[in-house]
Design a protein around this motif. Structure first.
Motif, PDB file in Angstrom:
ATOM      1  N   UNK D  87       0.806  -1.224   0.000  1.00  0.00           N
ATOM      2  CA  UNK D  87       0.000   0.000   0.000  1.00  0.00           C
ATOM      3  C   UNK D  87       0.843   1.280   0.000  1.00  0.00           C
ATOM      4  N   UNK D  88       2.019   1.204   0.591  1.00  0.00           N
ATOM      5  CA  UNK D  88       2.849   2.408   0.720  1.00  0.00           C
ATOM      6  C   UNK D  88       3.990   2.331  -0.282  1.00  0.00           C
ATOM      7  N   UNK D  89       3.713   2.734  -1.502  1.00  0.00           N
ATOM      8  CA  UNK D  89       4.697   2.636  -2.576  1.00  0.00           C
ATOM      9  C   UNK D  89       5.919   3.504  -2.266  1.00  0.00           C
ATOM     10  N   UNK D  90       7.101   2.937  -2.466  1.00  0.00           N
ATOM     11  CA  UNK D  90       8.332   3.676  -2.183  1.00  0.00           C
ATOM     12  C   UNK D  90       8.984   3.268  -0.875  1.00  0.00           C
ATOM     13  N   UNK D  91       8.229   2.558  -0.033  1.00  0.00           N
ATOM     14  CA  UNK D  91       8.798   2.095   1.242  1.00  0.00           C
ATOM     15  C   UNK D  91       9.645   0.847   0.984  1.00  0.00           C
ATOM     16  N   UNK D 148      -4.074  -2.972   7.732  1.00  0.00           N
ATOM     17  CA  UNK D 148      -5.204  -2.164   7.254  1.00  0.00           C
ATOM     18  C   UNK D 148      -5.489  -0.979   8.182  1.00  0.00           C
ATOM     19  N   UNK D 149      -5.385  -1.212   9.483  1.00  0.00           N
ATOM     20  CA  UNK D 149      -5.592  -0.114  10.445  1.00  0.00           C
ATOM     21  C   UNK D 149      -4.613   1.031  10.189  1.00  0.00           C
ATOM     22  N   UNK D 150      -3.360   0.639   9.911  1.00  0.00           N
ATOM     23  CA  UNK D 150      -2.334   1.649   9.663  1.00  0.00           C
ATOM     24  C   UNK D 150      -2.661   2.425   8.379  1.00  0.00           C
ATOM     25  N   UNK D 151      -3.011   1.662   7.331  1.00  0.00           N
ATOM     26  CA  UNK D 151      -3.346   2.302   6.058  1.00  0.00           C
ATOM     27  C   UNK D 151      -4.508   3.278   6.250  1.00  0.00           C
ATOM     28  N   UNK D 152      -5.496   2.859   7.026  1.00  0.00           N
ATOM     29  CA  UNK D 152      -6.661   3.707   7.284  1.00  0.00           C
ATOM     30  C   UNK D 152      -6.260   4.983   8.037  1.00  0.00           C
ATOM     31  N   UNK D 153      -5.322   4.839   8.987  1.00  0.00           N
ATOM     32  CA  UNK D 153      -4.861   6.007   9.756  1.00  0.00           C
ATOM     33  C   UNK D 153      -4.124   7.005   8.866  1.00  0.00           C
ATOM     34  N   UNK D 154      -3.689   6.538   7.683  1.00  0.00           N
ATOM     35  CA  UNK D 154      -2.926   7.414   6.789  1.00  0.00           C
ATOM     36  C   UNK D 154      -3.788   8.003   5.665  1.00  0.00           C
ATOM     37  N   UNK D 155      -5.117   7.828   5.732  1.00  0.00           N
ATOM     38  CA  UNK D 155      -5.966   8.521   4.755  1.00  0.00           C
ATOM     39  C   UNK D 155      -5.735  10.014   4.890  1.00  0.00           C
ATOM     40  N   UNK D 163       6.820   8.804   8.456  1.00  0.00           N
ATOM     41  CA  UNK D 163       7.314   7.428   8.302  1.00  0.00           C
ATOM     42  C   UNK D 163       7.184   6.632   9.600  1.00  0.00           C
ATOM     43  N   UNK D 164       6.139   6.899  10.380  1.00  0.00           N
ATOM     44  CA  UNK D 164       5.991   6.195  11.659  1.00  0.00           C
ATOM     45  C   UNK D 164       4.558   6.291  12.137  1.00  0.00           C
ATOM     46  N   UNK D 165       4.155   5.322  12.961  1.00  0.00           N
ATOM     47  CA  UNK D 165       2.779   5.264  13.452  1.00  0.00           C
ATOM     48  C   UNK D 165       2.759   4.485  14.760  1.00  0.00           C
ATOM     49  N   UNK D 166       1.734   4.751  15.581  1.00  0.00           N
ATOM     50  CA  UNK D 166       1.461   3.902  16.742  1.00  0.00           C
ATOM     51  C   UNK D 166       0.212   3.083  16.466  1.00  0.00           C
ATOM     52  N   UNK D 167       0.291   1.784  16.661  1.00  0.00           N
ATOM     53  CA  UNK D 167      -0.906   0.952  16.597  1.00  0.00           C
ATOM     54  C   UNK D 167      -1.512   0.945  18.001  1.00  0.00           C
ATOM     55  N   UNK D 168      -2.766   1.377  18.104  1.00  0.00           N
ATOM     56  CA  UNK D 168      -3.403   1.562  19.408  1.00  0.00           C
ATOM     57  C   UNK D 168      -3.341   0.294  20.242  1.00  0.00           C
ATOM     58  N   UNK D 169      -3.038   0.449  21.534  1.00  0.00           N
ATOM     59  CA  UNK D 169      -2.942  -0.656  22.506  1.00  0.00           C
ATOM     60  C   UNK D 169      -1.780  -1.599  22.212  1.00  0.00           C
ATOM     61  N   UNK D 170      -0.965  -1.290  21.235  1.00  0.00           N
ATOM     62  CA  UNK D 170       0.071  -2.217  20.799  1.00  0.00           C
ATOM     63  C   UNK D 170       1.444  -1.527  20.842  1.00  0.00           C
TER      64      UNK D 170
END
Lengths: 231, 231, 231, 231
Positions: D87-91, D148-155, D163-170
């Motif tokens: 989903x994240x082209x270039x990564x 998918x959760x991460x992709x959704x958070x990046x809409x 280039x970073x994210x927190x997955x909730x509760x994780x």
């Protein structure tokens, strides 16, 4: 005899890992390795700094807490280990530490709440905290009663699924299917206790992890269809 | 002369342990070793980084604070050490640090409350904190008065049972039956101060450890029937 | 030429000390060494990890920020260093870090309050925090304006007595009579900032250190009758 | 084949950096390196301690999560990596850690607020935090749904700028234009998360960094006229 050689080595390596993981300073803390067939465990000698330990220095003790082999006096916490080996069938190693975040929750007499998946990867409940010991029990046989307090805190809980506990006003005990696994669990306890401390201070009302996430993370590592780790 | 060689070595090793245990950075902190028969102690030279120390660099000083042997100027805290050796009979080593959790309690002018058994393994009271020094005493002879403040804080307390103190607005001093033991106590002070800080922030109303647990833990290490450590 | 060899080495060693003291990770932070006669300073190249640095990699720059010698692009903070060398006569080294406690106070836009003697051993005032930069200045020449903000924060203060500052929303700058002394001051800033953070959280209303103690501690290290360190 | 040798080596070095930077203990965490032409990535084997890793132990997996080469079972988080590479082209590299400050914000289900320039040097927005996963998604395919959760958070957000994210509760995931860059970003995330934690506790109402400072710091490193680093 060769069997005890191996048992001493296991106990020695677990004790050295306590220091390496910075779970205790100087002579604080101790680990033991249990041989259920021989009914004997190897444990750290009392009050000896980690730098001076060797496999030969480990003391062999039976489940009544009597020294079977070894020139040194065993850890003063030996009777606590003996109670846990007697009562928690399947446990083959025990580690006791004074790691600071674990101690902080123990001193606050509070179980470590399950806030996230790092916790659920290892257990699906709060890390339990015992009751504060009654004065009569303290006067009686303190180290045996410490073991009894832990056993009592596990009424209705499975010590093969929850491999760690806080003794109120004191600090962490952890165990597992080997001495090495017990010190691993002691390190996990400290890491989880730190994360929970940081979370609680950041957002005091943080709710516990929901049931579905707890089960998912625990089962993918420990359930019957576990797919974490190598087969 | 050989006696002083040994005394220098003891002081040197205690000073190096200050840095190894991360109880001070750069030139902060100092340790000394006392020979009561000769009435002389060896102490860190003033302002020299730990990496540049050697046994030969230690300065020998008498109980009036006069240099007996050594090319370097002794630690500026030397008169404080001298007061404590004079007043606290039986003390053979002293360590002063700027460890951060100890300093935090000292800056808050608050004794470190006894919250758990890690603390009670070493002393049965809060780690005392001195009064803030009066302006007149500061103008007088500051380092001697620092010693006097500590002595005053120990009225009614036994310095052989409570081997550590916080000087208000300043930081920790610890002592013991050897220079090594004094730096051990300084490390214990920092560990206890950290655990107490974490506990206080987690649960502000945490009560002190109850009497029976304090006595049990202290006596099993230090009482007449002590069973901790090797005989 | 040999002079610059020495200058490069000084700058290199100060930069390596930034990493050793854990005052910055990866490529964060930078240090420089100034030669006032040549009007030139040696500074870390931009964006190069500490592990890849060498004395040869240091870039020589004049007080207009122009590269005099060196193949690499100098630190993006070079114009800030140039302003400080021009304005703060007597400063021979500058260090910029992103150490976490220093950054926390800077992000809170608050000076680090002087709570104890560890602080007063180095300066008798709060560690100043600049104003937040105005948008116009940011658009203008950001790094020069960062230097200007620092100079402005020192109106009425002596940069040879207060050798450190927080740039609001950004982080610490420290300086001194050598590159080494500047990184020492950056490490002291972080230690003091940590102690002050722990003190503030422990007891929010903690008062500042009283005047007599501030003067006593500063003067025994830096006053005309200083008796700390070797003569 | 040689290409995969290189890919394994990249993944191996990134994984070792996780441990070196203390972003995870024991077997926690994982990193991968992606070859977009071959449509294959190399990832840490599941449950293997860092000390036992080697380039040869890395597992090669395609974007459907199927093992292409390797004797060991890949990380249980492999499907999450696959989603992100698709989903994240270039990564070209992804790192997952359990670093404590990152986890604390994730457990509090809160984005890390942008308080200062250390943050803005890397991204101009808060570090996003995903929604808590719905029970249905957890029961479905948990690791794919985590992606998918991460992709959704990046809409509406650009994964090449954030280039970073927190997955909730994780906990944290980070990525970048190489495996090494992804673990660098994971270390930056932890450093920023720690600074933000310290800032929030020090001054709860701290406002976010203003727009002009955010843009200035980001653009000098990443904008079209960037002047940070070597050309």
């Amino acid at each position: 005899m060769m069997k005890f050689t191996e048992l001493r080595r296991e106990a020695y390596e677990a004790n050295m890992e306590i220091e390496k993981q910075k779970l205790a300073i100087y002579t604080f803390g101790n680990a033991s390795a249990f041989d259920p067939e021989a009914g004997v465990f190897a444990i750290k000698p009392s009050g000896v700094p980690y730098a001076e330990l060797s496999p030969q220095a480990m003391v062999l003790v039976d489940l009544d807490g009597k020294v079977v082999e070894g020139d040194l006096r065993p850890s003063s916490d030996t009777p606590t280990h003996a109670v846990l080996y007697r009562e928690f069938s399947g446990v083959l190693g025990i580690t006791h530490t004074h790691s600071p975040y674990g101690v902080a929750w123990a001193q606050a007499c509070e179980a470590v709440p399950i806030y996230g998946t790092t916790h659920a990867d290892h257990l699906t409940e709060d890390i339990p905290c015992t009751e504060v010991m009654r004065d009569e029990a303290i006067r009686n046989n303190y180290e045996i009663e410490t073991g009894n307090q832990i056993v009592q805190a596990f009424r209705g809980l499975n010590p093969l699924e929850i491999e760690m506990v806080l003794v109120a006003c004191h600090g962490p005990f952890a165990w597992g299917k080997s001495a090495w696994k017990s010190v691993y669990n002691a390190a996990v306890l400290e890491e989880i206790a730190k994360m929970a401390w940081l979370t609680r201070i950041l957002r005091p009302g943080t709710p516990r992890l929901k049931e579905s996430l707890k089960r998912k993370h625990y089962d993918r590592k420990h359930g019957k269809d576990a797919y974490y780790g190598q087969a």
